[in-house]
Design an enzyme around this catalytic site. Structure first.
Site, mmCIF file in Angstrom:
data_model
loop_
_atom_site.group_PDB
_atom_site.id
_atom_site.type_symbol
_atom_site.label_atom_id
_atom_site.label_comp_id
_atom_site.label_asym_id
_atom_site.label_seq_id
_atom_site.Cartn_x
_atom_site.Cartn_y
_atom_site.Cartn_z
ATOM 1 N N TYR A 139 0.871 -1.173 0.000
ATOM 2 C CA TYR A 139 0.000 0.000 0.000
ATOM 3 C C TYR A 139 0.910 1.226 0.000
ATOM 4 O O TYR A 139 2.079 1.120 -0.346
ATOM 5 C CB TYR A 139 -0.906 -0.134 1.248
ATOM 6 N N ARG A 192 -6.100 10.479 -10.693
ATOM 7 C CA ARG A 192 -5.430 11.145 -9.565
ATOM 8 C C ARG A 192 -4.918 10.073 -8.619
ATOM 9 O O ARG A 192 -5.493 9.793 -7.588
ATOM 10 C CB ARG A 192 -6.415 12.090 -8.869
ATOM 11 N N LYS A 210 -5.744 -1.960 -2.483
ATOM 12 C CA LYS A 210 -6.863 -1.702 -1.563
ATOM 13 C C LYS A 210 -7.609 -3.005 -1.265
ATOM 14 O O LYS A 210 -8.003 -3.268 -0.137
ATOM 15 C CB LYS A 210 -7.842 -0.706 -2.189
ATOM 16 N N GLU A 282 -12.027 5.021 -6.182
ATOM 17 C CA GLU A 282 -10.679 5.315 -5.703
ATOM 18 C C GLU A 282 -9.934 6.179 -6.703
ATOM 19 O O GLU A 282 -9.883 5.838 -7.893
ATOM 20 C CB GLU A 282 -9.897 4.024 -5.620
ATOM 21 N N ASP A 283 -9.339 7.252 -6.216
ATOM 22 C CA ASP A 283 -8.379 8.028 -7.003
ATOM 23 C C ASP A 283 -8.915 8.500 -8.361
ATOM 24 O O ASP A 283 -8.209 8.466 -9.375
ATOM 25 C CB ASP A 283 -7.071 7.241 -7.143
ATOM 26 N N ASP A 305 -13.757 6.593 -1.346
ATOM 27 C CA ASP A 305 -12.833 6.452 -0.226
ATOM 28 C C ASP A 305 -12.072 7.746 0.044
ATOM 29 O O ASP A 305 -11.812 8.094 1.188
ATOM 30 C CB ASP A 305 -11.870 5.313 -0.565
ATOM 31 N N ASP A 306 -11.717 8.454 -1.014
ATOM 32 C CA ASP A 306 -10.923 9.677 -0.829
ATOM 33 C C ASP A 306 -11.741 10.763 -0.136
ATOM 34 O O ASP A 306 -11.223 11.516 0.675
ATOM 35 C CB ASP A 306 -10.411 10.179 -2.182
ATOM 36 N N ASN A 447 -0.220 11.724 0.213
ATOM 37 C CA ASN A 447 0.536 10.501 -0.115
ATOM 38 C C ASN A 447 1.147 10.617 -1.503
ATOM 39 O O ASN A 447 0.611 11.374 -2.325
ATOM 40 C CB ASN A 447 -0.412 9.296 -0.109
HETATM 41 P P1 NAI Z 1 -7.635 16.790 -5.090
HETATM 42 O O1 NAI Z 1 -6.953 16.978 -6.368
HETATM 43 O O2 NAI Z 1 -9.098 16.583 -5.074
HETATM 44 O O3 NAI Z 1 -7.327 18.077 -4.169
HETATM 45 C C1 NAI Z 1 -6.095 18.710 -4.060
HETATM 46 C C2 NAI Z 1 -6.343 20.106 -3.508
HETATM 47 O O4 NAI Z 1 -5.079 20.694 -3.240
HETATM 48 C C3 NAI Z 1 -7.075 21.032 -4.460
HETATM 49 O O5 NAI Z 1 -7.975 21.834 -3.743
HETATM 50 C C4 NAI Z 1 -5.965 21.915 -5.002
HETATM 51 O O6 NAI Z 1 -6.422 23.213 -5.334
HETATM 52 C C5 NAI Z 1 -5.048 21.974 -3.810
HETATM 53 N N1 NAI Z 1 -3.692 22.307 -4.199
HETATM 54 C C6 NAI Z 1 -2.954 21.742 -5.174
HETATM 55 N N2 NAI Z 1 -1.754 22.350 -5.248
HETATM 56 C C7 NAI Z 1 -1.744 23.290 -4.303
HETATM 57 C C8 NAI Z 1 -0.797 24.241 -3.880
HETATM 58 N N3 NAI Z 1 0.399 24.319 -4.453
HETATM 59 N N4 NAI Z 1 -1.123 25.064 -2.877
HETATM 60 C C9 NAI Z 1 -2.322 24.975 -2.288
HETATM 61 N N5 NAI Z 1 -3.259 24.093 -2.627
HETATM 62 C C10 NAI Z 1 -2.974 23.267 -3.624
HETATM 63 O O7 NAI Z 1 -6.909 15.624 -4.365
HETATM 64 P P2 NAI Z 1 -7.385 14.809 -3.075
HETATM 65 O O8 NAI Z 1 -8.115 13.615 -3.493
HETATM 66 O O9 NAI Z 1 -8.043 15.698 -2.117
HETATM 67 O O10 NAI Z 1 -5.978 14.290 -2.533
HETATM 68 C C11 NAI Z 1 -5.004 15.196 -2.094
HETATM 69 C C12 NAI Z 1 -3.898 14.460 -1.379
HETATM 70 O O11 NAI Z 1 -4.435 13.842 -0.236
HETATM 71 C C13 NAI Z 1 -3.223 13.390 -2.205
HETATM 72 O O12 NAI Z 1 -1.848 13.437 -1.982
HETATM 73 C C14 NAI Z 1 -3.763 12.117 -1.643
HETATM 74 O O13 NAI Z 1 -2.834 11.084 -1.716
HETATM 75 C C15 NAI Z 1 -4.004 12.502 -0.214
HETATM 76 N N6 NAI Z 1 -5.022 11.662 0.375
HETATM 77 C C16 NAI Z 1 -4.714 11.027 1.539
HETATM 78 C C17 NAI Z 1 -5.590 10.166 2.096
HETATM 79 C C18 NAI Z 1 -5.278 9.482 3.375
HETATM 80 O O14 NAI Z 1 -5.938 8.501 3.718
HETATM 81 N N7 NAI Z 1 -4.297 9.930 4.125
HETATM 82 C C19 NAI Z 1 -6.852 9.831 1.441
HETATM 83 C C20 NAI Z 1 -7.138 10.626 0.261
HETATM 84 C C21 NAI Z 1 -6.233 11.482 -0.253
#
Ligand code: NAI
Length: 604
Positions: A139, A192, A210, A282-283, A305-306, A447
């Site tokens: 994972y 994504r 997953k 997912e993603d 999930d996200d 991540n």
């Molecule tokens: P997303 O693409 O939906 O959202 C990303 C957000 O970050 C957007 O609002 C974007 O405008 C903002 N952003 C991007 N670059 C930026 C910058 N330079 N400055 C400020 N804001 C910025 O993506 P999502 O699904 O929300 O995922 C985001 C991250 O969270 C990924 O790295 C993902 O791996 C992680 N994640 C972690 C999870 C966990 O269980 N810990 C679960 C889901 C996502």
């Protein structure tokens, strides 16, 4: 040659002869042999008895050297294995030893995938017994690298690939999958992948990883799990130019074409597997993720999930950290860096729970939560141009263009990173939040590790050991000022296997917010000393049975108590009991007409 045959066949050319069906559905040619080297438009079908050589190559039943003497006799394995008999425990010891020899996590990942292809039960035994060590391998973070390099490490297809080429035929594609009874589908379109962007068809590593956790942590049988990658193209130029890329080499389909294709998929899934199959998104990129959830949340058993799984696990973490921070949720101010699926999903669940606890209206509790996106703080003056899922978070405030200024202006008690952009919680940002909080709560959720907003070491060092820290990908414990800090991991992996199992065994047909709240609050209920015993006693408990049988799909289905049962049951994994292979093979033994010494495949 052809004239000789013509004479024998009374003047007919062999080329004129129409093929004749064999009993097993194969095609008999004029030589009396199957046309093994020719195109066969009619599918030959056989039922294999899993014994002998084929048993050793069947990952579902193979036990390798763990087959005992009796089994070796019963299943025609004599001579096909070296004489030593190795218990599953010894095999596990040996494999863990060799896994630990690899320096590179990707090599461990590949070794694990090879094991899954070879001996499924041993794979899950390893994973279950060594979950802390192997979770980062199958994972995040390693799965991220595996997806990036999927083209070159790809050996055998895992999961189901549904590309635009299959438009109009998705139901047929689903029927190609060998298992008929599917309980959980994890699907991605690869746009994504973690914080790594568009990896197209190579995103398959995510549903595969997953679902491995669905079995290892949730106890869902591997045969009930179906990983799917929808390939609608990729906008990743590097992949489009890579001759070894395994997906469709075209730009992503969008708009009507995309949604029509997804609709065909969702309809086919329900048609093939029924109302109660769980579909986990997912993603997907956020411009599709919210839309798909809105479209299918009321017609299918789906969750994203996200958006929802992450929300549930992070809220569980926040509730747990209140013990250290003090106060209630409503006493805290949250600032998110990143306002996409994860950020707005978590924010909404916090607001809902806060509203429930404090009886303050949801519109008001939302005001305690602020989000920053790539254009700065989300404020009212930006409302017109915001994506719909960001609009509820546009509060009255003057524009603020960067995170540091936002921290200084909002003075949050908790800073949550969901941006997918690494190293953005800089020393200045962390010191700023630490300057007005005795115990700043810092969650760097992005991540894989390379995209984490800061490391555990940075969080503890820059706050002089005062931070309460959790991250999406795991970090090792940190020594600071001769004190040892163990960072928490806030990853949806800690919730979706239990939540999914609960949905599946309860017979639910829709996912409701209350279920997500119950799942996250269940994590703080006391854990029985002997989970297996407790689970067994509860599984026979009439209360649970009543819920499962009579209340399927109702939103009041899951009480906190039920969720504990579900979680505890999830640790009892039956899918690899040592005798399983014997029973499975014994069950098949009488179905064929083979006799000892002949080949192992029986045509019926
Ligand atoms: P997303 O693409 O939906 O959202 C990303 C957000 O970050 C957007 O609002 C974007 O405008 C903002 N952003 C991007 N670059 C930026 C910058 N330079 N400055 C400020 N804001 C910025 O993506 P999502 O699904 O929300 O995922 C985001 C991250 O969270 C990924 O790295 C993902 O791996 C992680 N994640 C972690 C999870 C966990 O269980 N810990 C679960 C889901 C996502």
């Amino acid at each position: 040659m052809e004239s000789v045959l013509k004479a024998q066949r009374g003047g007919e050319s062999v080329l004129d002869l129409s093929p004749r069906w064999t009993v097993g559905g194969g095609v008999e040619d004029v030589y009396g042999e199957d046309r093994a080297t020719e195109d066969q438009l009619v599918t030959p079908w056989t039922v294999s008895v899993a014994s002998g050589y084929s048993l050793l190559r069947d990952p579902h039943h193979n036990k390798g050297l763990a087959f005992n003497e009796k089994e070796r006799d019963a299943h025609y394995l004599r001579g096909l294995l070296p004489p030593a008999i190795m218990s599953q425990e010894l095999q596990e010891k040996k494999l863990m030893h060799s896994l630990r020899q690899y320096d590179l996590p990707l090599h461990k990942y590949m070794a694990m995938m090879e094991l899954e292809e070879r001996n499924e039960r041993l794979f899950y035994k390893l994973l279950i017994d060594n979950v802390e060590e192997l979770l980062p391998v199958v994972y995040t973070p390693t799965v991220g690298e595996a997806c990036q390099k999927y083209g070159s490490i790809f050996r055998r297809p895992q999961g189901l690939y549904i590309s635009l080429k299959e438009k109009g035929k998705i139901l047929e594609v689903l029927r190609n999958w060998p298992q008929r009874t599917i309980q959980v589908i994890v699907v991605t379109d690869g746009e994504r992948i973690l914080g790594l962007g568009d990896l197209g068809c190579q995103g398959m590593g995510i549903p595969v990883g997953k679902l491995a956790l669905y079995t290892a942590l949730g106890g869902v049988r591997p045969s009930g799990c179906l990983p799917i990658t929808i390939d609608v193209g990729t906008n990743n130029e590097q992949l489009l130019n890579d001759e070894f890329y395994i997906g469709l080499k075209q730009k992503r389909a969008t708009g009507k074409e995309y949604y029509d294709f997804l609709h065909e998929f969702m309809t086919a899934v329900k048609q093939n597997y029924g109302e109660k199959v769980l579909i986990q998104f997912e993603d997907f990129a956020n411009h599709n993720a919210f839309e798909l959830l809105a479209r299918y949340g009321t017609t299918h058993l789906v969750f994203n999930d996200d958006i929802q799984g992450t929300a549930s696990v992070v809220l569980a973490g926040l509730v747990a950290s209140l013990k250290l921070l003090g106060g209630t949720l409503a006493d805290h101010r949250f600032l998110f860096f990143g306002a996409g699926e994860a950020g707005t999903g978590i924010a909404e669940l916090i607001a809902i729970e806060m509203s429930k606890q404090s009886k303050i209206p949801l519109e008001e509790t939302r005001k305690k939560i602020w989000l920053v996106d790539s254009k700065g703080l989300i404020v009212n003056s930006r409302k017109q141009s915001l994506q719909h899922f960001k609009k509820p978070w546009a509060h009255e405030h003057e524009p603020v263009h960067n995170l540091l200024d936002a921290v200084k202006a909002i003075k949050p008690t908790a800073l949550i990173g969901t941006s997918g952009v690494g190293k953005t919680f800089t020393k200045e940002v962390v010191e700023a939040i630490a300057s007005f909080n005795q115990k700043p709560l810092i969650m760097a959720l992005s991540n894989p590790t390379s995209q984490s907003e800061c490391t555990a070491e940075e969080a503890y060092t820059w706050t002089e050991g005062r931070a309460i820290f959790a991250s999406g990908s795991p970090f090792d414990p940190v020594e600071f000022n001769r004190k040892r800090f163990v960072p928490g991991q806030a990853n949806n992996a800690y919730i979706f296997p239990g939540l999914g199992l609960g949905l599946v065994i309860s017979g639910a047909i829709r996912v409701h917010d209350d279920m997500l709240l119950a799942a996250c609050l269940a994590t703080r209920l006391p854990r029985p000393a002997d989970l297996v015993k407790y689970a067994e006693s509860c599984m026979n408990h009439e209360v649970l049975l009543e819920h499962v049988v009579f209340h399927s799909g109702r939103k009041e289905l899951m009480t906190d108590e039920d969720l504990v049962v579900v979680f505890s049951y999830s640790w009892r994994n039956e899918c690899f009991t040592p005798s399983h292979g014997v029973e499975a093979c014994a069950g098949l033994k009488n179905t064929g007409t083979r006799s000892k010494g002949k080949n192992n495949t029986t045509n019926i």
